[in-house]
Every structure is written in structure tokens, then in C-alpha cells.
Design an enzyme around this catalytic site. Structure first.
Site, mmCIF file in Angstrom:
data_model
loop_
_atom_site.group_PDB
_atom_site.id
_atom_site.type_symbol
_atom_site.label_atom_id
_atom_site.label_comp_id
_atom_site.label_asym_id
_atom_site.label_seq_id
_atom_site.Cartn_x
_atom_site.Cartn_y
_atom_site.Cartn_z
ATOM 1 N N SER A 1 0.837 -1.197 0.000
ATOM 2 C CA SER A 1 0.000 0.000 0.000
ATOM 3 C C SER A 1 0.876 1.253 0.000
ATOM 4 O O SER A 1 1.654 1.444 -0.930
ATOM 5 C CB SER A 1 -0.968 -0.047 1.196
ATOM 6 O OG SER A 1 -2.013 0.885 1.041
ATOM 7 N N HIS B 1 -7.787 -5.542 -0.017
ATOM 8 C CA HIS B 1 -6.576 -4.755 0.141
ATOM 9 C C HIS B 1 -5.546 -5.439 1.038
ATOM 10 O O HIS B 1 -4.342 -5.294 0.828
ATOM 11 C CB HIS B 1 -6.931 -3.376 0.702
ATOM 12 C CG HIS B 1 -5.814 -2.386 0.603
ATOM 13 N ND1 HIS B 1 -5.252 -2.013 -0.593
ATOM 14 C CD2 HIS B 1 -5.145 -1.697 1.564
ATOM 15 C CE1 HIS B 1 -4.284 -1.128 -0.376
ATOM 16 N NE2 HIS B 1 -4.196 -0.932 0.925
#
Length: 247
Positions: free
Chosen positions: A90, A222
Site C-alpha cells: 500500500s 486490500h
């Protein structure tokens, strides 16, 4: 400990390669403790500890991706005796990219860069979470399923983590990439249901290296890497093995 920026949970002095792990926004070095344990001693694993959290709580969190990359570069110079593979998830993926550019400018070429759960720097999206109120920011974090909900529900713990969360989100949402491309091989990992890193935007990482490029997809969102540790570890070991053989 290699304070202040680097943590070495499972020292592997005889390893042929080094893995450097960079956490997500709001994350800490401890997030990668399981990966470090699984990979050592095949690689010597360093995990990055950003300021403003855990044992660096007293330090102000940085609000700039290039500033973080520059500081980590200086910390890593002393650890350039082995081939280095960077792995960022991320926000950590953006830092890994900038860090790789900094290292290449220093004459320390990473053996490979692994970017996870992040769209390519050329695929910027408009995000404005960091200027909003605390509830909006925490709601965004909760939706990613990467933070223990008990922390978000505890008022005292929330107050502790909010400054770093806000600083990290400001850093990533105001980030503009440095000129590239990288020379190092680039490997992109993503969850097939990650709305923050759509497949087309992840595939665009290919334009950010003159080296080899691969893309690997895992089931999940995610934080797919929390649900698939064995598959992720196996994939990282392949990248590390290739880096060690090319040295």
C-alpha cells in the site's frame, strides 16, 4: 534493533540476500513480524519503523513520501553488503518505489522491488481523506480491514494512532512520483477484490521499470496478504532466490 528506522526481528547473518519490508499507512514494523519469521534464515529481513508509532511515538510522523524514502535510504546504506529486495504494501509500495530510485542514485541497485496493493505512480487518484474529521478517517481505515477493530473502537487507543494515521494519509494522498523508471525488476502483487488497487492500475507499474515485470494476483481485498501468508511467502522466496543467484 537497528534504530531508529529499521528492525531486525530474526537476524540471519549467513543469508545470501536481504529483504526490506515497508508497511502500509498507519502500519508498523511489527506487521511484518510473521513474514520475517517465515522467511528467515533464507534471507536477512529488515522491517521499516516509521516515526510517530509504537517505540517512535514521541517523534512526529513525516508527511512526505520522498522525505521518508530519503531517510530510509540513509539508514540502508550500512546494509548494502547483500543484494537487497524491497517489499512495500500500500503506502509502503510508493515508498519502496521512491526508495529504489534513491538507492539507484546512490549506486546501490536493488535486486528487485515488490509492490503490493498499490496502483502505479502514473495512475494517481484524487483522494481527500486526510483533511476530513476523525470519524471519516477512521471509517476509511475500518473499510480496509487491516486494523484490529478493537483498536478503532477504544477511545484512548484511537487518540494514540490518529496522528500517525492522518500524517500517513496526507503523505500518500499528496504524493507525486519522482522521475523514473527503475532499472530493477518490478513485481506487483494485488488482491483480486482490492478496490484501492484495480487490476488495470496495478498493471501500469510495468511502465515504471526498464527491467522485468510480473504481476501476481491473490484472492481477497486490500489486505489479501493477511489471509494468504503461505502463498505470499512462497512468492517472495522465489524473488529472493533469483536475487541471490544473480549476485
Amino acid at each position: 534493533m537497528t534504530a531508529p528506522w529499521l528492525r531486525r526481528f530474526h537476524p540471519a547473518d549467513d543469508a545470501p540476500v536481504r529483504l526490506v519490508c515497508l508497511p502500509h499507512a498507519g502500519g508498523s514494523a511489527a506487521f511484518f513480524h510473521p513474514i520475517s519469521k517465515a522467511i528467515a534464515p533464507a534471507a536477512d529481513v529488515l522491517t521499516v519503523q516509521y516515526p510517530g508509532r509504537q517505540d517512535r511515538m514521541a517523534e512526529p510522523a513525516l508527511r512526505s513520501i520522498p522525505e521518508m524514502a530519503d531517510a530510509i535510504t540513509r539508514a540502508l546504506v550500512a546494509w548494502s553488503d547483500l543484494p537487497v529486495v524491497l517489499f512495500g504494501h500500500s503506502m509502503g509500495a510508493a515508498i519502496a518505489y521512491e526508495l529504489a530510485l534513491c538507492l539507484e542514485a546512490f549506486g546501490i541497485s536493488p535486486a528487485a522491488v515488490v509492490v503490493s496493493g498499490r496502483r502505479a505512480p502514473s495512475r494517481l487518484a484524487t483522494e481527500d481523506v486526510h483533511p476530513r474529521g476523525d470519524d471519516a478517517l477512521l471509517s476509511e481505515i475500518e473499510g480496509l480491514d487491516g486494523t484490529d477493530p478493537r483498536i478503532l473502537q477504544d477511545p484512548e487507543l484511537r487518540e494514540l494512532i490518529l496522528p500517525a494515521l492522518r500524517a500517513d494519509h496526507e503523505a500518500i494522498q499528496t504524493y507525486r512520483p519522482s522521475p523514473g523508471p527503475l532499472k530493477a525488476p518490478l513485481h506487483a502483487y494485488t488482491g483480486d477484490a482490492d478496490s484501492y488497487a484495480p487490476m488495470a492500475d496495478v498493471a501500469a507499474w510495468a511502465a515504471h521499470t526498464t527491467g522485468d515485470f510480473t504481476i501476481t494476483t491473490y484472492p481477497g481485498g486490500h489486505f489479501y496478504l493477511v489471509d494468504h501468508p503461505l502463498a505470499l511467502t512462497a512468492s517472495l522466496l522465489k524473488v529472493l532466490g533469483a536475487a541471490a543467484r544473480e549476485d
